[in-house]
Design a protein around this motif. Sequence first.
Motif, PDB file in Angstrom:
ATOM      1  N   SER A   7       0.826  -1.208   0.000  1.00 13.88           N
ATOM      2  CA  SER A   7       0.000   0.000   0.000  1.00 13.88           C
ATOM      3  C   SER A   7       0.864   1.263   0.000  1.00 13.88           C
ATOM      4  O   SER A   7       0.592   2.216  -0.743  1.00 13.88           O
ATOM      5  CB  SER A   7      -0.926   0.003   1.226  1.00 13.88           C
ATOM      6  N   THR A   8       1.916   1.257   0.816  1.00 14.16           N
ATOM      7  CA  THR A   8       2.804   2.421   0.879  1.00 14.16           C
ATOM      8  C   THR A   8       3.559   2.577  -0.432  1.00 14.16           C
ATOM      9  O   THR A   8       3.724   3.695  -0.935  1.00 14.16           O
ATOM     10  CB  THR A   8       3.796   2.266   2.042  1.00 14.16           C
ATOM     11  N   GLN A   9       4.002   1.470  -0.990  1.00 12.05           N
ATOM     12  CA  GLN A   9       4.690   1.522  -2.282  1.00 12.05           C
ATOM     13  C   GLN A   9       3.814   2.160  -3.351  1.00 12.05           C
ATOM     14  O   GLN A   9       4.246   3.063  -4.080  1.00 12.05           O
ATOM     15  CB  GLN A   9       5.079   0.110  -2.740  1.00 12.05           C
ATOM     16  N   GLU A  10       2.567   1.691  -3.446  1.00 10.98           N
ATOM     17  CA  GLU A  10       1.686   2.182  -4.506  1.00 10.98           C
ATOM     18  C   GLU A  10       1.341   3.649  -4.307  1.00 10.98           C
ATOM     19  O   GLU A  10       1.244   4.402  -5.292  1.00 10.98           O
ATOM     20  CB  GLU A  10       0.411   1.333  -4.567  1.00 10.98           C
ATOM     21  N   ARG A  11       1.178   4.069  -3.080  1.00 15.99           N
ATOM     22  CA  ARG A  11       0.892   5.481  -2.804  1.00 15.99           C
ATOM     23  C   ARG A  11       2.053   6.361  -3.246  1.00 15.99           C
ATOM     24  O   ARG A  11       1.875   7.376  -3.919  1.00 15.99           O
ATOM     25  CB  ARG A  11       0.619   5.664  -1.307  1.00 15.99           C
ATOM     26  N   PHE A  12       3.264   5.950  -2.879  1.00 17.56           N
ATOM     27  CA  PHE A  12       4.442   6.725  -3.245  1.00 17.56           C
ATOM     28  C   PHE A  12       4.652   6.733  -4.755  1.00 17.56           C
ATOM     29  O   PHE A  12       4.890   7.790  -5.363  1.00 17.56           O
ATOM     30  CB  PHE A  12       5.683   6.147  -2.561  1.00 17.56           C
ATOM     31  N   LEU A  13       4.552   5.561  -5.380  1.00 18.55           N
ATOM     32  CA  LEU A  13       4.850   5.470  -6.805  1.00 18.55           C
ATOM     33  C   LEU A  13       3.815   6.200  -7.659  1.00 18.55           C
ATOM     34  O   LEU A  13       4.136   6.724  -8.730  1.00 18.55           O
ATOM     35  CB  LEU A  13       4.952   4.005  -7.223  1.00 18.55           C
ATOM     36  N   ALA A  14       2.581   6.277  -7.186  1.00 16.51           N
ATOM     37  CA  ALA A  14       1.564   7.038  -7.914  1.00 16.51           C
ATOM     38  C   ALA A  14       1.905   8.524  -7.902  1.00 16.51           C
ATOM     39  O   ALA A  14       1.784   9.214  -8.933  1.00 16.51           O
ATOM     40  CB  ALA A  14       0.189   6.797  -7.302  1.00 16.51           C
ATOM     41  N   TYR A  15       2.327   9.016  -6.746  1.00 18.35           N
ATOM     42  CA  TYR A  15       2.693  10.431  -6.656  1.00 18.35           C
ATOM     43  C   TYR A  15       3.951  10.704  -7.487  1.00 18.35           C
ATOM     44  O   TYR A  15       4.027  11.698  -8.221  1.00 18.35           O
ATOM     45  CB  TYR A  15       2.934  10.808  -5.182  1.00 18.35           C
ATOM     46  N   TYR A  16       4.902   9.823  -7.375  1.00 20.19           N
ATOM     47  CA  TYR A  16       6.141   9.938  -8.153  1.00 20.19           C
ATOM     48  C   TYR A  16       5.853   9.922  -9.649  1.00 20.19           C
ATOM     49  O   TYR A  16       6.413  10.708 -10.418  1.00 20.19           O
ATOM     50  CB  TYR A  16       7.064   8.779  -7.763  1.00 20.19           C
ATOM     51  N   SER A  17       4.944   9.043 -10.069  1.00 15.83           N
ATOM     52  CA  SER A  17       4.590   8.948 -11.479  1.00 15.83           C
ATOM     53  C   SER A  17       4.058  10.268 -12.013  1.00 15.83           C
ATOM     54  O   SER A  17       4.404  10.699 -13.121  1.00 15.83           O
ATOM     55  CB  SER A  17       3.549   7.845 -11.692  1.00 15.83           C
ATOM     56  N   ASN A  18       3.230  10.939 -11.224  1.00 18.48           N
ATOM     57  CA  ASN A  18       2.694  12.236 -11.652  1.00 18.48           C
ATOM     58  C   ASN A  18       3.806  13.268 -11.842  1.00 18.48           C
ATOM     59  O   ASN A  18       3.769  14.069 -12.790  1.00 18.48           O
ATOM     60  CB  ASN A  18       1.680  12.748 -10.635  1.00 18.48           C
ATOM     61  N   LEU A  19       4.798  13.244 -10.960  1.00 22.15           N
ATOM     62  CA  LEU A  19       5.916  14.184 -11.082  1.00 22.15           C
ATOM     63  C   LEU A  19       6.728  13.898 -12.352  1.00 22.15           C
ATOM     64  O   LEU A  19       7.160  14.818 -13.045  1.00 22.15           O
ATOM     65  CB  LEU A  19       6.818  14.103  -9.848  1.00 22.15           C
ATOM     66  N   VAL A  20       6.938  12.624 -12.635  1.00 16.38           N
ATOM     67  CA  VAL A  20       7.693  12.257 -13.834  1.00 16.38           C
ATOM     68  C   VAL A  20       6.917  12.641 -15.096  1.00 16.38           C
ATOM     69  O   VAL A  20       7.492  13.151 -16.067  1.00 16.38           O
ATOM     70  CB  VAL A  20       8.023  10.754 -13.845  1.00 16.38           C
ATOM     71  N   GLU A  21       5.616  12.422 -15.088  1.00 18.98           N
ATOM     72  CA  GLU A  21       4.802  12.791 -16.256  1.00 18.98           C
ATOM     73  C   GLU A  21       4.966  14.269 -16.581  1.00 18.98           C
ATOM     74  O   GLU A  21       5.025  14.654 -17.755  1.00 18.98           O
ATOM     75  CB  GLU A  21       3.338  12.474 -15.988  1.00 18.98           C
TER      76      GLU A  21
END
Length: 286
Positions: free
Chosen positions: A247-261
Motif C-alpha cells: 500500500s505504501t509503495q503504490e501510494r508513493f509510486l503514484a505520486y512519483y509517477s505524476n511528477l515524472v509525467e
Amino acid sequence: MAATQPEKKISLPSKIFDEMAKKYENGLGGAQNDIVRALLSHSKENHPIDSNSVIHDNACGPAVATSEILNQSIAPPPKIFATDYAQGMIDITNSYKERRGWDTVTVQQMDGQALSFEDAKFTHSISSLGVFMFPDEKKGLSEMYRTLKPGGWIGVTSWKDVRWPTAAIAAYEKLFPAAEEPLILPILKNWMDPESCERNLRQAGFHDVKAEVVPCVNRQLSKEIGASAFVEFLRHVSPTITSWDESTQERFLAYYSNLVEDMFSPAINGNGVELTLYAIVASGRK
C-alpha cells in the motif's frame, strides 16, 4: 529530513535486470541509441571500426551498442562479443542475433569483473551504461584494459542527469516529511561528471582520454507510458521502497509517477512526448 543518501553504492543482483530486461530498451525510449552514436563518433575520430575489428560489447544489455555498430553496414561486418551477467539481457540479445542474422556476433553470459577472455583479444571495448553499475567498477575497467590489444580503444558511458532521481526525492519529501532516513537510490559515485570519468579511465591505465556531456532524448507515445518505465525501475532498485508494504509503495509510486509525467513535453515532431536526459561519453586508448 535528509534528502541525500550516505556515500554507499548499491549492488543490484542480476535477477533485477532479468525482471527489467524486456522493458529496459523501451523504457529509455531510444535515449541509449543517442548515447551510443555519440560514443561511436569518438571511435570514428580516434580508432575507426572496420571489418578487421574485434569488439567487446561489455554489459551489453539489450545489445544497443552491437546494433548501432552493425547498422553502420560495414562489409563484411566486424566480430562482436556481447556479454552481460543478466540472463534476461542475454536472452534478448540472442533473440536479436537469430532474427537479424548477426552471424559475426557471439553472445555469452559473463561477469564484467571476471571476464573469461584471453589477454589482448579486442581492438575495441565498449560498456554503455554498464561499468559504472558494477559492484567493483575498478575491477571492471581493469578487465577491459587486460582484454584490450595495445593501442586498442575503450568507450564507456554514464549518466550526468537522468532526471528521475529529482522526482523521487521530491515525492519522498512530500509524502514523508518527518522521515529520519533518506531515500536510498542507486548512485553513480565518481561517474557523474566528465572530469571524474576521465580520471577513472586514466587511473585504469588508459591514455588519450576525453569525456563530454551529450544530450539524449527519451521518446514515448505518452507521458503515462514514459512515466511507467521510470516507476518500474525505481520499484526494483531502491532498498527503501522495496522495504515498504504494498500500500505504501503504490501510494508513493503514484505520486512519483505524476511528477515524472510533468517532466515530459510534447515531441518536436508532434508524435508523442519526449524528455531530454544528459549522459557522459568517455573514451581512451590502451
